[in-house]
Design a protein around this motif. Structure first.
Motif, short mmCIF file in Angstrom:
data_model
loop_
_atom_site.label_atom_id
_atom_site.label_comp_id
_atom_site.label_asym_id
_atom_site.label_seq_id
_atom_site.Cartn_x
_atom_site.Cartn_y
_atom_site.Cartn_z
N ARG A 163 0.87 -0.91 0.06
CA ARG A 163 -0.02 -0.61 0.19
C ARG A 163 0.41 1.05 0.23
NH1 ARG A 163 -4.11 -0.45 4.62
NH2 ARG A 163 -3.80 -2.35 3.70
N TRP A 177 2.57 1.34 -3.41
CA TRP A 177 1.90 2.22 -4.64
C TRP A 177 1.51 3.61 -3.86
CZ3 TRP A 177 1.84 -0.47 -8.51
CH2 TRP A 177 1.81 -1.85 -9.20
N CYS A 222 -0.60 1.84 -13.73
CA CYS A 222 -2.41 1.26 -13.63
C CYS A 222 -2.53 0.40 -13.95
CB CYS A 222 -3.46 2.63 -14.31
SG CYS A 222 -4.93 2.67 -13.48
N HIS A 224 -0.33 -2.25 -11.13
CA HIS A 224 -1.12 -2.40 -10.57
C HIS A 224 -2.48 -3.31 -10.55
CE1 HIS A 224 -2.59 -0.24 -6.30
NE2 HIS A 224 -2.61 -1.39 -6.16
N LYS A 276 -9.17 -8.62 -6.60
CA LYS A 276 -9.68 -7.36 -6.43
C LYS A 276 -10.11 -6.67 -7.94
CE LYS A 276 -6.17 -6.18 -2.63
NZ LYS A 276 -5.59 -5.50 -1.98
N ARG A 320 -7.41 10.46 -8.39
CA ARG A 320 -6.96 9.23 -7.25
C ARG A 320 -5.26 10.22 -6.64
NH1 ARG A 320 -5.24 7.93 -3.46
NH2 ARG A 320 -5.22 5.65 -2.18
P1 FAD Z 1 -3.67 -1.63 -2.80
O1 FAD Z 1 -3.84 -2.52 -4.12
O2 FAD Z 1 -2.05 -1.58 -2.23
O3 FAD Z 1 -3.80 -0.03 -3.28
C1 FAD Z 1 -3.68 1.13 -2.62
C2 FAD Z 1 -4.89 2.15 -3.20
O4 FAD Z 1 -4.13 2.21 -4.45
C3 FAD Z 1 -6.20 1.70 -3.44
O5 FAD Z 1 -6.81 1.74 -2.48
C4 FAD Z 1 -6.61 1.87 -4.69
O6 FAD Z 1 -7.37 3.29 -4.82
C5 FAD Z 1 -5.46 2.00 -5.32
N1 FAD Z 1 -5.14 1.87 -7.17
C6 FAD Z 1 -5.96 0.31 -7.12
N2 FAD Z 1 -5.66 -0.25 -7.81
C7 FAD Z 1 -5.30 0.56 -8.76
C8 FAD Z 1 -4.51 1.16 -10.13
N3 FAD Z 1 -4.71 0.34 -10.57
N4 FAD Z 1 -3.73 2.29 -10.37
C9 FAD Z 1 -3.81 3.38 -9.91
N5 FAD Z 1 -4.40 3.13 -8.59
C10 FAD Z 1 -5.24 2.13 -8.00
N6 FAD Z 1 0.42 -8.36 -3.60
C11 FAD Z 1 0.77 -9.72 -3.80
O7 FAD Z 1 -0.20 -10.22 -3.04
N7 FAD Z 1 0.89 -10.12 -5.26
C12 FAD Z 1 1.40 -10.01 -5.99
O8 FAD Z 1 2.44 -10.24 -6.51
C13 FAD Z 1 1.89 -8.78 -5.77
N8 FAD Z 1 2.68 -7.45 -6.78
C14 FAD Z 1 3.16 -6.22 -6.21
C15 FAD Z 1 3.99 -5.05 -7.24
C16 FAD Z 1 4.40 -3.96 -6.69
C17 FAD Z 1 5.33 -3.29 -7.34
C18 FAD Z 1 3.53 -3.18 -5.53
C19 FAD Z 1 4.12 -2.29 -4.81
C20 FAD Z 1 2.94 -4.24 -4.74
C21 FAD Z 1 2.63 -5.99 -4.69
N9 FAD Z 1 1.82 -6.24 -3.91
C22 FAD Z 1 1.82 -7.89 -4.55
C23 FAD Z 1 1.03 -5.46 -2.86
C24 FAD Z 1 -0.64 -5.70 -3.36
O9 FAD Z 1 -0.75 -4.29 -4.21
C25 FAD Z 1 -1.18 -4.21 -2.26
O10 FAD Z 1 -0.25 -3.51 -2.27
C26 FAD Z 1 -1.12 -5.05 -0.47
O11 FAD Z 1 -2.20 -6.34 -1.61
C27 FAD Z 1 -2.14 -4.12 -0.54
O12 FAD Z 1 -3.62 -3.94 -0.70
P2 FAD Z 1 -4.70 -2.78 -0.57
O13 FAD Z 1 -6.10 -3.53 -0.30
O14 FAD Z 1 -4.25 -2.00 0.54
O15 FAD Z 1 -4.49 -1.99 -1.78
#
Ligand code: FAD
Length: 120
Positions: free
Chosen positions: A15, A18, A82, A85, A94, A105
Motif C-alpha cells: 500500500r 503504490w 495503473c 497495479h 480484487k 485518485r
Molecule cells: P493496494 O492494492 O495497495 O492499493 C492502494 C490504493 O491504490 C487503492 O486503495 C486504490 O485507491 C488505488 N488503486 C488500486 N488499483 C489501482 C490501479 N490499478 N491504479 C491506480 N491506483 C490504484 N501482492 C500480492 O499478493 N502479490 C503480488 O504479486 C504483489 N505484487 C506487488 C507488486 C508491487 C510493485 C507492489 C507495489 C505491490 C505488490 N503487491 C502484491 C501488494 C498488493 O498490490 C497490495 O499493495 C496489497 O495487497 C495491499 O492492498 P490494498 O487492498 O491495501 O490496496
C-alpha cells in the motif's frame, strides 16, 4: 487496531509503495528530457530487483517484459503503473481500477470534491 510501530508485512509495504509509485508518476514531467526518461527507466529496473517482497518483484519483472514501462510522458507512465497495479489486483481477485480516473485518485482529487476540506 492498526499499529505504526511494527515491521511492515507485504500488504502494508504494498500500500505504501503504490502511494509512492503512483504519486511519482502523477508528478512526472509531461515532456521528460532524455535524462529524465533514462533515470526513470533505470529506477524501475533497479526497483524491480530490490523490492523486498520476492514474489511481488518477480511478478513485476515479468510484467516489465510483456508490457514495457512507458517513460515518455506523465500520462504514459501513470497509465503504465495503473495497468501494472491492475495486473496485481487481478491476481489477488480484487476489482479492476478504472485507469481513466488515475489523476483524480493520485493528483487532483475526485471530481465530486470529496478530497477537499476533509475535516468538514
Ligand atoms: P493496494 O492494492 O495497495 O492499493 C492502494 C490504493 O491504490 C487503492 O486503495 C486504490 O485507491 C488505488 N488503486 C488500486 N488499483 C489501482 C490501479 N490499478 N491504479 C491506480 N491506483 C490504484 N501482492 C500480492 O499478493 N502479490 C503480488 O504479486 C504483489 N505484487 C506487488 C507488486 C508491487 C510493485 C507492489 C507495489 C505491490 C505488490 N503487491 C502484491 C501488494 C498488493 O498490490 C497490495 O499493495 C496489497 O495487497 C495491499 O492492498 P490494498 O487492498 O491495501 O490496496
Amino acid at each position: 487496531t492498526i499499529r505504526d510501530d511494527c515491521p511492515a508485512d507485504s500488504v502494508e509495504l504494498g500500500r505504501s509503495t503504490w502511494t509512492f509509485l503512483h504519486t511519482m508518476a502523477a508528478y512526472y514531467p509531461d515532456k521528460p528530457s532524455e535524462k529524465q526518461q533514462s533515470d526513470m527507466s533505470n529506477f524501475l529496473t533497479f526497483f524491480s530487483r530490490v523490492y523486498p517482497c520476492d514474489y511481488c518483484a518477480d511478478h513485476m519483472r515479468g510484467e516489465m517484459v510483456t508490457d514495457k514501462p512507458v517513460v515518455t510522458s506523465r500520462f504514459g507512465l501513470s497509465q503504465w503503473f495503473c495497468r501494472l497495479h491492475n495486473e496485481v489486483n487481478r491476481r489477488q481477485g480484487k476489482p479492476e481500477f478504472d485507469c481513466s480516473r488515475v489523476d483524480e485518485r493520485w493528483r487532483d482529487g475526485w471530481k465530486d470534491g470529496s478530497c477537499e476540506n476533509p475535516e468538514q
